[in-house]
Design a protein around this motif. Structure first.
Motif, PDB file in Angstrom:
ATOM      1  N   VAL A 154      14.241  -3.278   0.447  1.00 44.38           N
ATOM      2  CA  VAL A 154      14.445  -1.891  -0.002  1.00 44.38           C
ATOM      3  C   VAL A 154      13.771  -1.656  -1.348  1.00 44.38           C
ATOM      4  O   VAL A 154      13.048  -0.669  -1.533  1.00 44.38           O
ATOM      5  CB  VAL A 154      15.953  -1.579  -0.083  1.00 44.38           C
ATOM      6  N   VAL A 155      14.000  -2.566  -2.307  1.00 39.69           N
ATOM      7  CA  VAL A 155      13.391  -2.409  -3.634  1.00 39.69           C
ATOM      8  C   VAL A 155      11.873  -2.514  -3.537  1.00 39.69           C
ATOM      9  O   VAL A 155      11.137  -1.786  -4.225  1.00 39.69           O
ATOM     10  CB  VAL A 155      13.955  -3.455  -4.610  1.00 39.69           C
ATOM     11  N   LEU A 156      11.381  -3.394  -2.686  1.00 35.75           N
ATOM     12  CA  LEU A 156       9.937  -3.524  -2.499  1.00 35.75           C
ATOM     13  C   LEU A 156       9.341  -2.234  -1.960  1.00 35.75           C
ATOM     14  O   LEU A 156       8.287  -1.782  -2.422  1.00 35.75           O
ATOM     15  CB  LEU A 156       9.643  -4.691  -1.558  1.00 35.75           C
ATOM     16  N   ALA A 157      10.009  -1.620  -0.979  1.00 33.24           N
ATOM     17  CA  ALA A 157       9.496  -0.372  -0.410  1.00 33.24           C
ATOM     18  C   ALA A 157       9.510   0.749  -1.446  1.00 33.24           C
ATOM     19  O   ALA A 157       8.533   1.507  -1.580  1.00 33.24           O
ATOM     20  CB  ALA A 157      10.333   0.021   0.807  1.00 33.24           C
ATOM     21  N   ILE A 158      10.620   0.856  -2.196  1.00 32.82           N
ATOM     22  CA  ILE A 158      10.724   1.905  -3.216  1.00 32.82           C
ATOM     23  C   ILE A 158       9.661   1.730  -4.291  1.00 32.82           C
ATOM     24  O   ILE A 158       9.130   2.718  -4.829  1.00 32.82           O
ATOM     25  CB  ILE A 158      12.137   1.884  -3.848  1.00 32.82           C
ATOM     26  N   THR A 159       9.326   0.489  -4.609  1.00 33.66           N
ATOM     27  CA  THR A 159       8.320   0.219  -5.633  1.00 33.66           C
ATOM     28  C   THR A 159       6.907   0.336  -5.089  1.00 33.66           C
ATOM     29  O   THR A 159       6.005   0.848  -5.762  1.00 33.66           O
ATOM     30  CB  THR A 159       8.526  -1.203  -6.210  1.00 33.66           C
ATOM     31  N   ALA A 160       6.694  -0.127  -3.869  1.00 35.11           N
ATOM     32  CA  ALA A 160       5.341  -0.180  -3.309  1.00 35.11           C
ATOM     33  C   ALA A 160       4.772   1.207  -3.031  1.00 35.11           C
ATOM     34  O   ALA A 160       3.570   1.437  -3.233  1.00 35.11           O
ATOM     35  CB  ALA A 160       5.346  -1.014  -2.034  1.00 35.11           C
ATOM     36  N   VAL A 161       5.616   2.131  -2.570  1.00 33.38           N
ATOM     37  CA  VAL A 161       5.093   3.449  -2.181  1.00 33.38           C
ATOM     38  C   VAL A 161       4.413   4.156  -3.357  1.00 33.38           C
ATOM     39  O   VAL A 161       3.225   4.515  -3.278  1.00 33.38           O
ATOM     40  CB  VAL A 161       6.203   4.311  -1.556  1.00 33.38           C
ATOM     41  N   PRO A 162       5.091   4.401  -4.481  1.00 33.74           N
ATOM     42  CA  PRO A 162       4.388   5.053  -5.593  1.00 33.74           C
ATOM     43  C   PRO A 162       3.323   4.161  -6.225  1.00 33.74           C
ATOM     44  O   PRO A 162       2.314   4.671  -6.732  1.00 33.74           O
ATOM     45  CB  PRO A 162       5.506   5.366  -6.588  1.00 33.74           C
ATOM     46  N   SER A 163       3.517   2.845  -6.181  1.00 37.68           N
ATOM     47  CA  SER A 163       2.515   1.944  -6.761  1.00 37.68           C
ATOM     48  C   SER A 163       1.198   2.036  -6.018  1.00 37.68           C
ATOM     49  O   SER A 163       0.119   1.901  -6.625  1.00 37.68           O
ATOM     50  CB  SER A 163       3.023   0.494  -6.727  1.00 37.68           C
ATOM     51  N   LEU A 164       1.254   2.258  -4.723  1.00 39.45           N
ATOM     52  CA  LEU A 164       0.034   2.411  -3.933  1.00 39.45           C
ATOM     53  C   LEU A 164      -0.477   3.850  -3.952  1.00 39.45           C
ATOM     54  O   LEU A 164      -1.689   4.091  -3.948  1.00 39.45           O
ATOM     55  CB  LEU A 164       0.284   1.952  -2.499  1.00 39.45           C
ATOM     56  N   LEU A 165       0.461   4.791  -3.994  1.00 41.43           N
ATOM     57  CA  LEU A 165       0.046   6.195  -4.032  1.00 41.43           C
ATOM     58  C   LEU A 165      -0.697   6.539  -5.320  1.00 41.43           C
ATOM     59  O   LEU A 165      -1.491   7.489  -5.344  1.00 41.43           O
ATOM     60  CB  LEU A 165       1.273   7.105  -3.901  1.00 41.43           C
ATOM     61  N   GLN A 166      -0.468   5.779  -6.396  1.00 43.92           N
ATOM     62  CA  GLN A 166      -1.143   6.088  -7.658  1.00 43.92           C
ATOM     63  C   GLN A 166      -2.658   5.968  -7.553  1.00 43.92           C
ATOM     64  O   GLN A 166      -3.383   6.543  -8.366  1.00 43.92           O
ATOM     65  CB  GLN A 166      -0.635   5.169  -8.766  1.00 43.92           C
ATOM     66  N   PHE A 167      -3.126   5.249  -6.532  1.00 44.28           N
ATOM     67  CA  PHE A 167      -4.574   5.087  -6.369  1.00 44.28           C
ATOM     68  C   PHE A 167      -5.203   6.225  -5.577  1.00 44.28           C
ATOM     69  O   PHE A 167      -6.430   6.331  -5.508  1.00 44.28           O
ATOM     70  CB  PHE A 167      -4.879   3.749  -5.673  1.00 44.28           C
ATOM     71  N   VAL A 168      -4.365   7.077  -4.985  1.00 43.26           N
ATOM     72  CA  VAL A 168      -4.904   8.235  -4.253  1.00 43.26           C
ATOM     73  C   VAL A 168      -4.426   9.554  -4.856  1.00 43.26           C
ATOM     74  O   VAL A 168      -4.947  10.617  -4.493  1.00 43.26           O
ATOM     75  CB  VAL A 168      -4.511   8.173  -2.760  1.00 43.26           C
ATOM     76  N   ILE A 169      -3.443   9.506  -5.751  1.00 46.10           N
ATOM     77  CA  ILE A 169      -2.968  10.717  -6.423  1.00 46.10           C
ATOM     78  C   ILE A 169      -3.327  10.617  -7.903  1.00 46.10           C
ATOM     79  O   ILE A 169      -2.665   9.893  -8.659  1.00 46.10           O
ATOM     80  CB  ILE A 169      -1.435  10.884  -6.275  1.00 46.10           C
ATOM     81  N   PRO A 170      -4.374  11.301  -8.327  1.00 38.39           N
ATOM     82  CA  PRO A 170      -4.780  11.226  -9.734  1.00 38.39           C
ATOM     83  C   PRO A 170      -3.666  11.693 -10.672  1.00 38.39           C
ATOM     84  O   PRO A 170      -2.995  12.693 -10.415  1.00 38.39           O
ATOM     85  CB  PRO A 170      -5.995  12.160  -9.800  1.00 38.39           C
ATOM     86  N   GLY A 171      -3.463  10.939 -11.725  1.00 40.15           N
ATOM     87  CA  GLY A 171      -2.483  11.327 -12.726  1.00 40.15           C
ATOM     88  C   GLY A 171      -1.079  10.835 -12.475  1.00 40.15           C
ATOM     89  O   GLY A 171      -0.202  11.019 -13.335  1.00 40.15           O
ATOM     90  N   LEU A 172      -0.818  10.202 -11.335  1.00 41.73           N
ATOM     91  CA  LEU A 172       0.547   9.745 -11.048  1.00 41.73           C
ATOM     92  C   LEU A 172       0.982   8.633 -11.998  1.00 41.73           C
ATOM     93  O   LEU A 172       2.090   8.679 -12.552  1.00 41.73           O
ATOM     94  CB  LEU A 172       0.642   9.259  -9.596  1.00 41.73           C
ATOM     95  N   GLU A 173       0.117   7.665 -12.199  1.00 38.20           N
ATOM     96  CA  GLU A 173       0.490   6.538 -13.065  1.00 38.20           C
ATOM     97  C   GLU A 173       0.744   6.973 -14.511  1.00 38.20           C
ATOM     98  O   GLU A 173       1.796   6.646 -15.071  1.00 38.20           O
ATOM     99  CB  GLU A 173      -0.584   5.439 -12.999  1.00 38.20           C
TER     100      GLU A 173
END
Length: 227
Positions: free
Chosen positions: A7-26
């Motif tokens: 569960v923690v891996l999924a919650i962390t992985a989704v935004p961690s990977l999305l930051q590479f396709v959504i500019p400004g997220l990180e």
């Protein structure tokens, strides 16, 4: 099954990977002491754990170690201690980052506490050795900023740390907790926020083990043990 880790891996992985396709997220979610102090954006101390500032390689490393350390900790220490250790590392690391005025993002600080907790309070040598290995890796990353020779030293240090795992059967028991303790002191003195995070894991792991280390009460003479 390591449900909590998943569960923690999924919650962390989704935004961690999305930051590479959504500019400004990180940068929008990262720890920014100036924005926290000036605009009261305290929520950054939590969202900073869900994005990574180490690029694609650093992201994969953090997610990979979350899967490995999380699984080992959930199996060896149980879910309550897993949660306490992860939270302790997050609180200690984010607080240190804010006080030291170090912007950034990543869940490595929470992983530091999990690793230190494994090294201190796990019964198995595999778990203890992997925890000690991660403590070394958490400090070795700093050497990469020193140029080519720093990268060489970082790889050499990580390779040396891997020997703790490879030869764990022959490693003295005291060395497993000693490694994160030394790393915690060294990183705190640099200063680097991973030092307090490691220290929090050592303290939680040690305190959690105290009740089991208390000597049994003596049995009075002439009183037979039941059962």
């Amino acid at each position: 099954m390591p449900y909590l880790t998943a569960v923690v891996l999924a919650i962390t992985a989704v935004p961690s990977l999305l930051q590479f396709v959504i500019p400004g997220l990180e940068p929008a979610w990262a720890r920014d002491p100036a924005a926290i102090a000036a605009h009261g954006q305290w929520w950054r101390l939590a969202t900073a754990l869900l994005v990574q500032d180490g690029g694609p390689f650093g992201t994969l490393v953090n997610l990979g170690f979350l899967a490995v350390l999380g699984h080992l900790a959930e199996r060896a220490l149980g879910r309550p201690r897993w949660l306490v250790l992860y939270a302790a590392g997050a609180v200690a690391g984010e607080t240190a980052g804010y006080l030291l005025n170090q912007p950034g993002a990543g869940n490595s600080i929470a992983l530091c506490a999990l690793a230190a907790g494994l090294a201190v309070s796990s019964a198995g040598r595999l778990e203890r050795s992997v925890g000690a290995f991660y403590a070394i890796v958490s400090g070795a990353w700093l050497l990469a900023d020193l140029g080519v020779w720093g990268v060489v030293a970082m790889v050499a240090l990580a390779a040396a740390g891997a020997q703790l795992v490879a030869h764990r059967a022959r490693v003295p028991e005291w060395l497993f907790p000693a490694v994160p303790a030394v790393a915690a002191v060294a990183l705190t003195g640099v200063p680097d926020l991973h030092g307090p995070a490691l220290l929090s894991g050592l303290i939680v792991g040690w305190l959690w083990e105290l009740p089991s280390r208390e000597p049994p009460e003596p049995v009075a003479d002439g009183v037979a043990a039941s059962g």
